[in-house]
Write a protein that holds these residues in place. Structure first.
Motif, PDB file in Angstrom:
ATOM      1  N   GLU A  79      38.244  32.570  76.895  1.00  0.00           N
ATOM      2  CA  GLU A  79      37.145  33.041  77.735  1.00  0.00           C
ATOM      3  C   GLU A  79      36.112  31.972  78.087  1.00  0.00           C
ATOM      4  O   GLU A  79      35.351  32.156  79.032  1.00  0.00           O
ATOM      5  CB  GLU A  79      36.436  34.222  77.053  1.00  0.00           C
ATOM      6  CG  GLU A  79      37.308  35.451  76.952  1.00  0.00           C
ATOM      7  CD  GLU A  79      36.593  36.626  76.318  1.00  0.00           C
ATOM      8  OE1 GLU A  79      35.401  36.510  75.925  1.00  0.00           O
ATOM      9  OE2 GLU A  79      37.232  37.687  76.206  1.00  0.00           O
ATOM     10  N   TYR A  80      36.049  30.889  77.322  1.00  0.00           N
ATOM     11  CA  TYR A  80      35.026  29.875  77.548  1.00  0.00           C
ATOM     12  C   TYR A  80      35.660  28.500  77.735  1.00  0.00           C
ATOM     13  O   TYR A  80      36.718  28.210  77.184  1.00  0.00           O
ATOM     14  CB  TYR A  80      34.029  29.830  76.377  1.00  0.00           C
ATOM     15  CG  TYR A  80      33.262  31.121  76.223  1.00  0.00           C
ATOM     16  CD1 TYR A  80      32.108  31.354  76.965  1.00  0.00           C
ATOM     17  CD2 TYR A  80      33.701  32.126  75.368  1.00  0.00           C
ATOM     18  CE1 TYR A  80      31.405  32.548  76.846  1.00  0.00           C
ATOM     19  CE2 TYR A  80      33.005  33.326  75.241  1.00  0.00           C
ATOM     20  CZ  TYR A  80      31.856  33.528  75.989  1.00  0.00           C
ATOM     21  OH  TYR A  80      31.172  34.706  75.868  1.00  0.00           O
ATOM     22  N   GLU A  97      30.423  40.839  68.751  1.00  0.00           N
ATOM     23  CA  GLU A  97      31.197  41.969  69.277  1.00  0.00           C
ATOM     24  C   GLU A  97      32.593  42.001  68.652  1.00  0.00           C
ATOM     25  O   GLU A  97      33.082  43.058  68.242  1.00  0.00           O
ATOM     26  CB  GLU A  97      31.309  41.854  70.796  1.00  0.00           C
ATOM     27  CG  GLU A  97      32.101  42.955  71.457  1.00  0.00           C
ATOM     28  CD  GLU A  97      32.228  42.752  72.953  1.00  0.00           C
ATOM     29  OE1 GLU A  97      33.028  43.496  73.542  1.00  0.00           O
ATOM     30  OE2 GLU A  97      31.564  41.877  73.535  1.00  0.00           O
ATOM     31  N   ARG A 113      29.384  37.325  71.832  1.00  0.00           N
ATOM     32  CA  ARG A 113      30.793  37.729  71.918  1.00  0.00           C
ATOM     33  C   ARG A 113      31.425  37.721  70.528  1.00  0.00           C
ATOM     34  O   ARG A 113      32.196  38.628  70.186  1.00  0.00           O
ATOM     35  CB  ARG A 113      31.543  36.781  72.866  1.00  0.00           C
ATOM     36  CG  ARG A 113      32.989  37.143  73.067  1.00  0.00           C
ATOM     37  CD  ARG A 113      33.132  38.434  73.860  1.00  0.00           C
ATOM     38  NE  ARG A 113      34.518  38.612  74.268  1.00  0.00           N
ATOM     39  CZ  ARG A 113      35.236  39.703  73.982  1.00  0.00           C
ATOM     40  NH1 ARG A 113      34.690  40.716  73.332  1.00  0.00           N
ATOM     41  NH2 ARG A 113      36.483  39.786  74.372  1.00  0.00           N
ATOM     42  N   ASP A 119      23.978  46.167  72.273  1.00  0.00           N
ATOM     43  CA  ASP A 119      24.243  45.254  73.376  1.00  0.00           C
ATOM     44  C   ASP A 119      23.207  45.552  74.459  1.00  0.00           C
ATOM     45  O   ASP A 119      23.168  46.647  75.009  1.00  0.00           O
ATOM     46  CB  ASP A 119      25.663  45.491  73.896  1.00  0.00           C
ATOM     47  CG  ASP A 119      26.066  44.526  74.986  1.00  0.00           C
ATOM     48  OD1 ASP A 119      25.266  43.647  75.344  1.00  0.00           O
ATOM     49  OD2 ASP A 119      27.201  44.657  75.474  1.00  0.00           O
ATOM     50  N   PRO A 162      28.447  33.103  73.907  1.00  0.00           N
ATOM     51  CA  PRO A 162      29.582  33.130  72.985  1.00  0.00           C
ATOM     52  C   PRO A 162      29.227  33.699  71.605  1.00  0.00           C
ATOM     53  O   PRO A 162      30.046  34.378  70.997  1.00  0.00           O
ATOM     54  CB  PRO A 162      29.993  31.659  72.873  1.00  0.00           C
ATOM     55  CG  PRO A 162      29.506  31.034  74.131  1.00  0.00           C
ATOM     56  CD  PRO A 162      28.246  31.768  74.486  1.00  0.00           C
TER      57      PRO A 162
END
Length: 89
Positions: free
Chosen positions: A60-61, A42, A39, A15, A36
């Motif tokens: 989150e989006y 991750e 993400r 990251d 995204p």
């Protein structure tokens, strides 16, 4: 949507600020994912199901569910086709 993916053993990732940078150690190729997509990478590393990843992205989006699902599944297909991820269950 219950499938879990994990990073292929040949992929190293880090990251770096607002992006995930990956290297295929067998091919010597570099890849990066931002926003995204980063993400998603991750969450894949956490052993999360596709459904759980979808739920996190919706939370989150600012994205419509149908668009989110289409783009998530397309990204996972691309990552799988590039042998960057493998199905884990």
């Amino acid at each position: 949507m219950d499938t879990k993916f994990s990073a292929s053993e040949q992929i190293l990732s880090s990251d770096i600020g607002d992006e995930m940078v990956m290297m295929d150690i067998n091919l010597g190729k570099y890849f990066s994912l931002k926003g995204p997509s980063g993400r998603v990478w991750e969450l894949i590393g956490n052993g999360t199901t596709v459904q759980a990843i979808f739920d996190v992205l919706l939370e989150e989006y600012d994205v419509e569910a149908e668009q989110c699902q289409q783009e998530l599944l397309a990204l996972l297909k691309d990552l799988h086709d590039a042998e960057m991820i493998v199905a884990a269950g």
